[in-house]
Scaffold this active site. Structure first.
Site, PDB file in Angstrom:
ATOM      1  N   ASP A   1      -5.970   3.109   7.851  1.00 44.45           N
ATOM      2  CA  ASP A   1      -7.484   2.747   7.657  1.00 44.45           C
ATOM      3  C   ASP A   1      -7.858   1.358   8.104  1.00 44.45           C
ATOM      4  O   ASP A   1      -8.962   0.915   8.702  1.00 44.45           O
ATOM      5  CB  ASP A   1      -8.094   3.264   6.643  1.00 44.45           C
ATOM      6  CG  ASP A   1      -8.217   4.878   6.375  1.00 44.45           C
ATOM      7  OD1 ASP A   1      -7.605   5.564   7.287  1.00 44.45           O
ATOM      8  OD2 ASP A   1      -8.772   5.256   5.519  1.00 44.45           O
TER       9      ASP A   1
ATOM     10  N   GLU B   1     -17.999  17.968   2.323  1.00 46.52           N
ATOM     11  CA  GLU B   1     -17.243  18.514   1.269  1.00 46.52           C
ATOM     12  C   GLU B   1     -17.805  18.564  -0.003  1.00 46.52           C
ATOM     13  O   GLU B   1     -17.754  19.476  -0.731  1.00 46.52           O
ATOM     14  CB  GLU B   1     -15.634  17.764   1.262  1.00 46.52           C
ATOM     15  CG  GLU B   1     -15.142  18.047   2.522  1.00 46.52           C
ATOM     16  CD  GLU B   1     -13.810  17.220   2.712  1.00 46.52           C
ATOM     17  OE1 GLU B   1     -13.790  16.117   1.826  1.00 46.52           O
ATOM     18  OE2 GLU B   1     -12.819  17.560   3.265  1.00 46.52           O
TER      19      GLU B   1
ATOM     20  N   ALA C   1      -5.628  10.663   7.438  1.00 48.73           N
ATOM     21  CA  ALA C   1      -4.221  10.817   7.043  1.00 48.73           C
ATOM     22  C   ALA C   1      -3.297  10.912   8.023  1.00 48.73           C
ATOM     23  O   ALA C   1      -2.183  10.197   8.531  1.00 48.73           O
ATOM     24  CB  ALA C   1      -3.992  11.896   5.768  1.00 48.73           C
TER      25      ALA C   1
ATOM     26  N   GLY D   1      -0.308   4.636   0.127  1.00 47.48           N
ATOM     27  CA  GLY D   1      -1.087   5.611   0.509  1.00 47.48           C
ATOM     28  C   GLY D   1      -0.298   6.163   1.766  1.00 47.48           C
ATOM     29  O   GLY D   1       0.977   6.257   1.722  1.00 47.48           O
ATOM     30  N   PHE D   2      -1.169   7.119   2.773  1.00 44.70           N
ATOM     31  CA  PHE D   2      -0.418   8.134   3.841  1.00 44.70           C
ATOM     32  C   PHE D   2       0.540   7.001   4.531  1.00 44.70           C
ATOM     33  O   PHE D   2       1.658   7.324   4.876  1.00 44.70           O
ATOM     34  CB  PHE D   2      -1.354   8.818   4.327  1.00 44.70           C
ATOM     35  CG  PHE D   2      -1.896  10.014   3.409  1.00 44.70           C
ATOM     36  CD1 PHE D   2      -1.183  11.092   3.153  1.00 44.70           C
ATOM     37  CD2 PHE D   2      -3.170   9.952   3.134  1.00 44.70           C
ATOM     38  CE1 PHE D   2      -1.579  12.182   2.602  1.00 44.70           C
ATOM     39  CE2 PHE D   2      -3.443  10.945   2.405  1.00 44.70           C
ATOM     40  CZ  PHE D   2      -2.781  12.017   2.007  1.00 44.70           C
ATOM     41  N   GLY D   3       0.098   5.980   5.024  1.00 47.09           N
ATOM     42  CA  GLY D   3       0.682   4.932   5.921  1.00 47.09           C
ATOM     43  C   GLY D   3       1.758   4.443   5.616  1.00 47.09           C
ATOM     44  O   GLY D   3       3.152   4.557   5.728  1.00 47.09           O
TER      45      GLY D   3
ATOM     46  N   GLY E   1       0.730  -1.233   0.037  1.00 49.81           N
ATOM     47  CA  GLY E   1       0.079   0.026   0.185  1.00 49.81           C
ATOM     48  C   GLY E   1       0.796   1.420  -0.101  1.00 49.81           C
ATOM     49  O   GLY E   1       1.496   1.551   0.975  1.00 49.81           O
TER      50      GLY E   1
END
Length: 329
Positions: free
Chosen positions: A307, A170, A323, A13-15, A11
C-alpha cells in the site's frame, strides 16, 4: 570472510511477509522488522469489529509463521529513520545494517485534515480499532435498552458509516446483520431491527473503485439488508451525537451516537522518512512513487511494496491497495 548480503524487511503485512517467505532458500540472512509481533489478516478486521470473529482468529505470530525458516529472524522494533549513506535502519532503540531494504509499512487512516473527528469516528486498520468499534456497536444497543426517551433511543440505534469503499460496505452490511438477525430476540425494551444503518459516500456510487455493475449489485444487497445508502454527499462535521452532511446546497444533521470511519487512507510515516532520506517523490496521499521494478529512483537497493507504493498498471491506472497486489509485488 566478507559480511553476508543482508536483506532487511520493514513491515510484516502481506507484502513484507511474502518477501520473507519467498526468500526461504536464498543464501542470505533476512531480518523482518515490525512494531507488532504478529501478521494481521486485515480483510477480516470488520468481522472482529462486528463480533463475528475474535482477534486471535485473524492474528498469527510472525515468529510462529517463520520458525522453520533458518535464514530469517524477526525483531519487534519501531523504525524511526533510515541512514541511506551508511545503509542503516535506525530504530527507536538501536540500528540494523542492510544491503537490500524492502519497505512495506502500509497505510493508515485519512481524516482529510480533520483529525479531531477520529475521537468520535474510529477507523478500522488495527486490532485495537476493531475491538473499539465492537465495543461501541454493542454499547449502543445496551444504552438504548436503558433509555425511556424515544429520541435518545433513536440516536443510540442510528449508525453512520462514512465511506462506501470495501471496508465501509462490509461494516454496513455486518452491522445490519447484527441488528436484524444476531440480536433479534436479545432485548426486552427495544427492537434491534429498528436500527438505522446509514452508509455515506462522497462519490456517485458505492465501491467507486470497482466496475459499475458490481457497485450496483452491492448497493442492492445493502438495501435488502436494510442499509440506507446516501451517495454524492460530503461530511462537513462530526460530533459526539451527530454527523453533518452536505448534498449540493442542502445541509443535514443526522443524530447518531455511533459513527464509523471508512472514508480514506494515507500512507504510513515511512513515506516521509524515505522522502527525506532519498529525495523520492510522494503522491497526494503520501505513497512513494517507485520505478517499474519497485525500487526508488537512484537507489536500486531500496524497494517499496504494498500500500505504501504508488504503482501504475500498463493502462495508467493506479494499482489498488489490496492484499493480492502486495503479495504479487
Amino acid at each position: 570472510m566478507e559480511q553476508p548480503h543482508h536483506v532487511v524487511i520493514i513491515g510484516g503485512g502481506f507484502g513484507g511477509l511474502s518477501v520473507a517467505l519467498a526468500l526461504k532458500r536464498a543464501p542470505v540472512p533476512i531480518t523482518l522488522l515490525d512494531k507488532r509481533n504478529f501478521h494481521l489478516f486485515q480483510p477480516l478486521l470488520y468481522q472482529v469489529a462486528t463480533g463475528g470473529l475474535s482477534p486471535a482468529n485473524i492474528a498469527s505470530p510472525l515468529r510462529e509463521i517463520l520458525k522453520h525458516q533458518e535464514n530469517t529472524r524477526v525483531l519487534l522494533a519501531e523504525v524511526v529513520d533510515i541512514d541511506v549513506s551508511s545503509r542503516l535502519v535506525i530504530l527507536s532503540d538501536g540500528q540494523v545494517r542492510y544491503d537490500i531494504l524492502i519497505v512495506a509499512t502500509g497505510m493508515g487512516h485519512n481524516y482529510f485534515g480533520q483529525d479531531q473527528w477520529q475521537r468520535f469516528a474510529p477507523g478500522l486498520k488495527t486490532l485495537e480499532d476493531a475491538t473499539e468499534i465492537r465495543r461501541r456497536i454493542l454499547l449502543a444497543f445496551e444504552a438504548a435498552e436503558r433509555e425511556s426517551n424515544p429520541q435518545e433511543i433513536t440516536a443510540w440505534l442510528t449508525f453512520v458509516i462514512v465511506g462506501a469503499g470495501p471496508t465501509g460496505v462490509e461494516l454496513a452490511g455486518a452491522v445490519a446483520e447484527i441488528a436484524r438477525d444476531t440480536l433479534k430476540h436479545n432485548f426486552r425494551t427495544i427492537n434491534p431491527a429498528s436500527a438505522r444503518i446509514i452508509l455515506v459516500e462522497g462519490l456517485e456510487r458505492v465501491l467507486p473503485s470497482y466496475p459499475p455493475m458490481l457497485s450496483e449489485r452491492a448497493a442492492k444487497a445493502l438495501e435488502r439488508l436494510g442499509v440506507t445508502v446516501r451517495t454524492n454527499v460530503t461530511v462537513t462535521d462530526i460530533q459526539a451525537d451527530s454527523v453533518t452532511i452536505q448534498s449540493r446546497d442542502r445541509t443535514e444533521a443526522i443524530v447518531a451516537r455511533t459513527v464509523l470511519w471508512a472514508a480514506g487512507v494515507r500512507a504510513s510515516s515511512m513515506g516521509q522518512v524515505l522522502a527525506q532520506a532519498t529525495g523520492c517523490v510522494l503522491d497526494q496521499t503520501g505513497r512513494v512513487i517507485v520505478e517499474p521494478d519497485l525500487s526508488l529512483p537512484g537507489h536500486p537497493e531500496i524497494f517499496v511494496i504494498g500500500d505504501l507504493a504508488h504503482v501504475a498498471s500498463q493502462d495508467g491506472a493506479l494499482l489498488p491497495g489490496m492484499a493480492p497486489v502486495a503479495i504479487q509485488q
